[in-house]
Motif scaffolding. Sequence first.
Motif, PDB file in Angstrom:
ATOM      1  N   LEU A 153      -6.283   7.802   6.339  1.00  0.00           N
ATOM      2  CA  LEU A 153      -4.866   6.607   6.238  1.00  0.00           C
ATOM      3  C   LEU A 153      -5.072   5.513   7.574  1.00  0.00           C
ATOM      4  N   PHE A 154      -5.428   6.305   8.877  1.00  0.00           N
ATOM      5  CA  PHE A 154      -5.513   5.383   9.954  1.00  0.00           C
ATOM      6  C   PHE A 154      -6.729   4.775  10.211  1.00  0.00           C
ATOM      7  N   ASN A 170       0.716  -1.068  -0.033  1.00  0.00           N
ATOM      8  CA  ASN A 170       0.169   0.010   0.062  1.00  0.00           C
ATOM      9  C   ASN A 170       0.684   1.099   0.099  1.00  0.00           C
ATOM     10  N   VAL A 227      -2.031  14.365  -1.788  1.00  0.00           N
ATOM     11  CA  VAL A 227      -1.774  13.453  -0.813  1.00  0.00           C
ATOM     12  C   VAL A 227      -3.280  13.052  -0.474  1.00  0.00           C
ATOM     13  N   TYR A 233       0.532   9.440  -5.728  1.00  0.00           N
ATOM     14  CA  TYR A 233       0.983  10.959  -5.604  1.00  0.00           C
ATOM     15  C   TYR A 233       1.813  11.273  -6.777  1.00  0.00           C
ATOM     16  N   ALA A 291      -4.351  10.543  -2.799  1.00  0.00           N
ATOM     17  CA  ALA A 291      -3.496   9.288  -2.880  1.00  0.00           C
ATOM     18  C   ALA A 291      -4.021   8.309  -1.466  1.00  0.00           C
ATOM     19  N   ALA A 292      -4.123   9.096  -0.328  1.00  0.00           N
ATOM     20  CA  ALA A 292      -4.544   8.491   0.745  1.00  0.00           C
ATOM     21  C   ALA A 292      -6.098   7.846   0.530  1.00  0.00           C
ATOM     22  N   ALA A 300       0.584   4.263  -2.780  1.00  0.00           N
ATOM     23  CA  ALA A 300       0.328   5.635  -2.097  1.00  0.00           C
ATOM     24  C   ALA A 300       1.555   6.418  -2.949  1.00  0.00           C
ATOM     25  N   VAL A 301       2.631   6.063  -2.966  1.00  0.00           N
ATOM     26  CA  VAL A 301       3.707   7.159  -3.610  1.00  0.00           C
ATOM     27  C   VAL A 301       3.420   6.997  -5.094  1.00  0.00           C
ATOM     28  N   LEU A 341      -5.920   4.854  -1.804  1.00  0.00           N
ATOM     29  CA  LEU A 341      -5.384   3.919  -1.555  1.00  0.00           C
ATOM     30  C   LEU A 341      -6.370   2.840  -0.452  1.00  0.00           C
TER      31      LEU A 341
END
Lengths: 30, 580
Positions: B509-510, B74, B107, B82, B110-111, B78-79, B114
Motif C-alpha cells: 500500500l505504501f 482507491n 486484506v 475486501y 485487496a491491497a 479496496a473496501v 488495488l
Amino acid sequence: MMDLLMVAALVGGLGLCWLLVDFCGWTAKH
Amino acid sequence: MSYLSVVQILIYFGVLLAAVQPLGAYMARVYENERVLLEKPLGWLERLFYRAAGVRPDDEMDWKTYAKSMLLFNLMGAVFLYLIQRLQGVLPLNPQKFAGVAPDLAVNTAASFLTNTNWQFYGGESTLSHLTQMFGLAVQNFLSAATGMAILVALIRGLRRKSGKTIGSFWVDLTRTTLYILLPLSLVLAVILVSQGVVQTFRRDVGAALLQATHDDKGKDVTEQTISVGPVASQIAIKQLGTNGGGFFNANSAHPFENPTPLTNFLEMLAILLIPAALCYTYGVMLGDRRQGWVLLAAMAALVFMVLPLVVAAEQAGNPLLSKLGVDQRLSTLSAGGNMEGKEVRFGIVNSSLWAAATTAASNGSVNAMHDSFMPLGGFVPLWLIMLGEVAFGGVGSGLYGLLMYVIIAVFIAGLMVGRTPEYVGKKIEAFEMKMASIAILITPLLALVGAATAVSVHAGTSAVGNPGAHGFSEILYAFSSCANNNGSAFAGLSANPFLNIALGIVILFGRFVLAVPVLAIAGSLVGKNIVPTSSGTLPTHTPLFLVLLVGTVLLVGALTYFPALALGPVVEHLIMIGR
C-alpha cells in the motif's frame, strides 16, 4: 471484529497517504 | 547462448519497438482529448459515466484535489475488493462453493490488486469464485493500471503547461484510459488468446480420468483429476497489458490454460512491455519534443539489456553441481540443455529467461517459470530489476513517472556539477521538487529493506521460508522488494501466514501511494512555473550524454541501497555453489 480491523487497516493506510497530501502541500508553502 | 536465442530476443524487442510509435501517438490523442476513432462507438458510454457520476469533464483539478480523488477512488476499490472476497461464499458465480477468504489474506489481496502489484498468497483456482476473479480482481486490473497512467499524464501536464494550477481531471483521465486504451487492447488480446486455447467459461471444474490410477495420502484410490476452468482469457489479457500480473491459476503463466502455445507466450510477453514502452512516445508527443521520450525509452532498454544476457547465460549454463554428477546440461540438437528445473519445456531457457526479465523490468509480476528454481545469478537478475524501482519500463504509468523522479535527481546532480539551478524541459527544479523526488525514490528501498530485515528477525517470518541459508534470505528479500516496488512476482518458497499477509499488505500500500502523492505534488509545483528559454548553460536532456547520466543515477541509487542485501542472498549463494 476481525473484518472491522482489516477494513480499518485499509482505511488507515490510505488515510495516512491522505495526510501525506496535506503534508506535501504544507511543505510547498514553507 | 545459441544464435536462435539471440534471434528470438531480437524479434521480441523489434516487434515491441515497432509498436511504440503508433500506440504512443494514439494514447497521446486520448490524453489530449482529441477525437479518436473509438469515440464514435464508445463516446456515449464515456458521457454516460460522467453524467452518472456528476463529473463535469471540463472541470480540471489542482494537484491536491487530483491526489485526493485518486486516493478516495482507491479506498472505495479496496473496501469493495475486501468485501467481495469475504462474502463470496454467499454471492453468485461460485460454482465450486468456495467459502469467504480469510480476513488477513483478503486484506493482502485487496491491497495487492488495488495497487497494480498482484502479489498472490492464494491459489486462484482453489480459493476464489468466478465472481471474485471477474468483478474483484479483473476490474481492479483495469482500474489500477488506469490510475497509474492517470498519474503519469498529470505529471506530463505539470511539465508542459506554463501557467495555471490545474493538472487535469482524475475522473476524465481514468475513464478515457480505461475506455479507449485498456478495454480495446484487452478485448483484442483476449480473443486471440481464446483462439489459442486459453479457456473462457463459467463452467465449474472439469473431471478427467487418470491414465494411471494413484492414491492419496490416506491410501485411498484416486482415478480422477479435477481440472479447474473459468473466465481466464479476459483476465489474462488485462493482467499482461496493465502490468498487473495476477494469474487466474496459481501457476500463473506457466499454466497451459493461461499460456498454452509459443504464440501466446510471445504475445503475452509483448503485452507486458507494450504500454510502458509506448508511453515514452506519448510523453514525447505531449511534451512537444519526441526526443525527450526516446531518450527515456533508450534508458529503460539499456537497463534491461545490461542484465538480460546474464540471466539467459546463467540459465543456459545449467547447474555445475549437477554437471559434476554426470548430468548432461549442454545445448545440443537433441536437448535445449541448461537449467530446466521449474521451467516449462514448451518455453525453454530463452523464453523463460526473457519473460523473467520482462516481467520484473515491468512491474508485471506474472511468471512462466519459477524464479525460485533459477540459478543464483539467474535469480539475481529479476531481483535486481525489481530493486531498480520498477523504472526500466516499470508499471503502466508508474514506470515512467518513477523514471522521471530519477531524471529530476540526475539533472540536480548535473546542476551541482556546473553550479547552475537545475532545469528539466525548461522547468526549474528547486528545493521542493527535490524533496518530493527524494521521498518518492527513498520510500521503496526503505519499505523493502526494513520489511525484509524485520521478517528475518522474527519467527513468523523465518518459519515461512521454504529453504535454509542464503536462498531462504533471497526468498524473503524478493517478497518484500517485489511488494514494495509493486511488482508482485514471487520467488516462491515462502508460505503465507497472517504476519506476512499484513506486513506485505502494508508495504504494498505504501509502496504505491507514498510514491504517487509526491509525484502529483511535483506536477502541481511545476505546472505554474514558466518555461525558461534554452541557453548555452542549459543541460540538454535528449542526448546520449544525458542517457548515460540517467542510467548511471538509477544504477548508483539501486546499487548503493540494495547491494549489501543482494550480497547476502544470490551473490553468497552463487559463491557457495561454485566453491563446492
